[in-house]
Enzyme design. Sequence first.
Site, short mmCIF file in Angstrom:
data_model
loop_
_atom_site.label_atom_id
_atom_site.label_comp_id
_atom_site.label_asym_id
_atom_site.label_seq_id
_atom_site.Cartn_x
_atom_site.Cartn_y
_atom_site.Cartn_z
N ARG A 218 -8.82 0.33 5.02
CA ARG A 218 -7.93 1.28 4.36
C ARG A 218 -6.67 0.60 3.83
O ARG A 218 -6.05 1.09 2.89
CB ARG A 218 -7.49 2.37 5.34
CG ARG A 218 -8.56 3.40 5.63
CD ARG A 218 -8.00 4.49 6.51
NE ARG A 218 -6.67 4.86 6.04
CZ ARG A 218 -5.77 5.51 6.74
NH1 ARG A 218 -6.05 5.91 7.96
NH2 ARG A 218 -4.59 5.80 6.25
N ARG B 39 1.74 14.29 13.58
CA ARG B 39 2.45 13.88 12.37
C ARG B 39 2.79 15.11 11.54
O ARG B 39 2.15 15.40 10.53
CB ARG B 39 1.62 12.86 11.59
CG ARG B 39 1.37 11.61 12.40
CD ARG B 39 0.53 10.59 11.69
NE ARG B 39 1.27 9.82 10.69
CZ ARG B 39 0.74 8.79 10.05
NH1 ARG B 39 -0.49 8.40 10.27
NH2 ARG B 39 1.46 8.13 9.16
N ASP C 200 4.66 -0.05 12.13
CA ASP C 200 3.37 -0.56 11.63
C ASP C 200 3.13 -2.01 12.05
O ASP C 200 2.05 -2.55 11.78
CB ASP C 200 3.30 -0.44 10.10
CG ASP C 200 3.01 0.99 9.65
OD1 ASP C 200 2.83 1.86 10.52
OD2 ASP C 200 2.98 1.24 8.43
N CYS D 36 -4.06 8.04 9.85
CA CYS D 36 -4.33 7.47 11.17
C CYS D 36 -3.92 8.43 12.27
O CYS D 36 -2.87 9.08 12.19
CB CYS D 36 -3.56 6.16 11.33
SG CYS D 36 -4.34 4.79 10.49
N LYS E 190 0.83 -1.21 0.00
CA LYS E 190 0.00 0.00 0.00
C LYS E 190 0.87 1.26 0.00
O LYS E 190 0.64 2.18 -0.79
CB LYS E 190 -0.91 0.01 1.24
CG LYS E 190 -1.61 1.34 1.45
CD LYS E 190 -2.41 1.37 2.73
CE LYS E 190 -1.63 1.66 3.98
NZ LYS E 190 -1.43 3.06 4.34
N ASN E 191 1.85 1.30 0.87
CA ASN E 191 2.61 2.54 1.02
C ASN E 191 3.51 2.82 -0.19
O ASN E 191 3.82 3.98 -0.48
CB ASN E 191 3.41 2.55 2.32
CG ASN E 191 2.48 2.71 3.53
OD1 ASN E 191 1.32 3.08 3.37
ND2 ASN E 191 2.98 2.41 4.72
C1 UD1 Z 1 4.86 6.30 6.70
C2 UD1 Z 1 3.82 5.24 6.49
C3 UD1 Z 1 3.29 4.75 7.83
C4 UD1 Z 1 4.45 4.33 8.72
C5 UD1 Z 1 5.52 5.40 8.81
C6 UD1 Z 1 6.78 4.95 9.55
C7 UD1 Z 1 2.83 5.89 4.38
C8 UD1 Z 1 1.64 6.45 3.68
N1 UD1 Z 1 2.73 5.81 5.72
O1 UD1 Z 1 4.21 7.39 7.34
O2 UD1 Z 1 2.43 3.65 7.58
O3 UD1 Z 1 3.95 4.09 10.03
O4 UD1 Z 1 5.92 5.79 7.49
O5 UD1 Z 1 7.33 3.84 8.94
O6 UD1 Z 1 3.80 5.48 3.77
N2 UD1 Z 1 8.19 13.48 11.08
C9 UD1 Z 1 8.50 14.79 11.38
N3 UD1 Z 1 8.46 15.71 10.36
C10 UD1 Z 1 8.13 15.38 9.08
C11 UD1 Z 1 7.83 14.04 8.79
C12 UD1 Z 1 7.88 13.11 9.81
O7 UD1 Z 1 8.81 15.13 12.51
O8 UD1 Z 1 8.11 16.26 8.22
C13 UD1 Z 1 8.24 12.46 12.15
C14 UD1 Z 1 6.91 11.80 12.41
O9 UD1 Z 1 6.12 12.54 13.30
C15 UD1 Z 1 7.32 10.46 12.95
C16 UD1 Z 1 8.62 10.15 12.19
O10 UD1 Z 1 9.08 11.40 11.69
O11 UD1 Z 1 7.63 10.58 14.32
C17 UD1 Z 1 8.46 9.19 11.03
O12 UD1 Z 1 7.40 9.61 10.20
P1 UD1 Z 1 7.35 9.27 8.64
O13 UD1 Z 1 8.37 8.22 8.31
O14 UD1 Z 1 7.36 10.53 7.87
O15 UD1 Z 1 5.91 8.62 8.53
P2 UD1 Z 1 4.87 8.82 7.39
O16 UD1 Z 1 5.58 9.03 6.08
O17 UD1 Z 1 3.84 9.77 7.82
#
Ligand code: UD1
Length: 430
Positions: A397, A122, A305, A117, A22-23
């Site tokens: 989802r 985030r 996850d 979620c 999915k991701n």
């Molecule tokens: C993606 C996945 C999600 C998974 C996560 C971690 C998708 C659609 N979702 O989410 O299923 O749980 O990776 O493997 O692919 N952060 C910041 N600033 C930013 C971006 C992230 O501080 O600009 C922090 C987040 O709050 C979190 C960490 O970095 O603590 C990791 O987040 P991130 O890897 O970006 O997760 P997602 O891409 O949202």
Amino acid sequence: MEQYAIKGGNPLVGEVEIGGAKNAALGILAAAIMTDDTCMVENIPDVRDTNVMLQAIESIGASVNRKDRHTCEISGRNIVDHTIDNDYIKKIRASYYLLGALLGKYKKARVSLPGGCNIGLRPIDQHIKGFKALGATVRIEHGMIVAEADSLKGAHIYLDVVSVGATINIMLAAVMAEGTTIIENAAKEPHVVDVANFLNTMGGSIKGAGTDVIRIKGVPRLHGTNYMIIPDQIEAGTFMFAAALTKGDVTVKNVIPKHLESISAKLSELGCQVEESDDAVRVVATRQLNHTHVKTLPYPGFPTDMQPQITVALGLSKGTSIVTESIFENRFKYVDELTRMGANIKVEGNTAIIDGVARYTGASISAPDLRAGAALVIAALAAEGVTVIDDINFIQRGYEDFHLKLQSLGGIIEIVDSEKELQKFRLKTG
Ligand code: UD1
């Protein structure tokens, strides 16, 4: 409102085909609109999030031609609009990939602030930092993120946190920028590599995906391609843990075992037998699970996850286990639901201290988010009696035909839509 009705106690036994990731699909579907040629994308999971993404790209004028349930032909040739604002897109986190894709191709994008979620704060500051480094202006206006640039120029970007989303988004924005972009402290997840591979088959020049330094040499244009998305590591891991909880014997097929190593290693520590072959992994569990400790980490660490799935397994293990969540701060909300099933878990901040119990018992519970919802389903399959789970739209989802796949392994699970159907299920299952 649809619910899962689950009668626990049957060991899950058999083989299950794992769908596309999915991701990875979410990043790839956004990337596919970056050319005016046609991209054929195969192995797209038929789940709510990917369907919302397809609707979103259609809404701005891309053509989406479904060849079969998992294959789409996509063309970004007729995109007329660079604004994505509908009620659906706000619900998926990955709507932010449309910012990178539209900014990269058209140098402007307006996208609703992402949802997804509710597993903690985030932020997307690292995405925005990346776009700005490439020369874009980024502002928030009426709940939309607006990114614009006269031209994008390669830059050296050091991510303050390892972020899957920011890494993919910066790759999207930089793939057609002038000059070279270097992303340091990049995420190494398999889906980051898959999006990079997809962009490369479109004519992009991205090196180092899968390591923490990614180098992107901007190209003037991208072209069409045929591409097959990698298997879903988390769907596979969920079925592997379902085998462990139900003392079953499940082979997950069509997987890349290397992507599952951290999950396989933990299952071995729990006392399961794990056998890997070229594109399958078999998990056999015959006795009560051992306790262990685990901390979620970016890839190749244990995935956040999979945190709820391992926690529900440890809840039935011998002894005390500690689970530390280091990626998202609010990812233990399901523990209250699991407590209603008899688990003995104390949460302190980002740590869960789990005293294993001999059994769970069926209860009426709710899925608080996608992965926690799936974990509660597998807990219910191991529980004594009937469990009824609300809010299953969260689970849908990210898991295609979840209940059908579990049924094919011998799980007693049905979707019910009324009190009458639930009564019928109770009568039927005794
Ligand atoms: C993606 C996945 C999600 C998974 C996560 C971690 C998708 C659609 N979702 O989410 O299923 O749980 O990776 O493997 O692919 N952060 C910041 N600033 C930013 C971006 C992230 O501080 O600009 C922090 C987040 O709050 C979190 C960490 O970095 O603590 C990791 O987040 P991130 O890897 O970006 O997760 P997602 O891409 O949202």
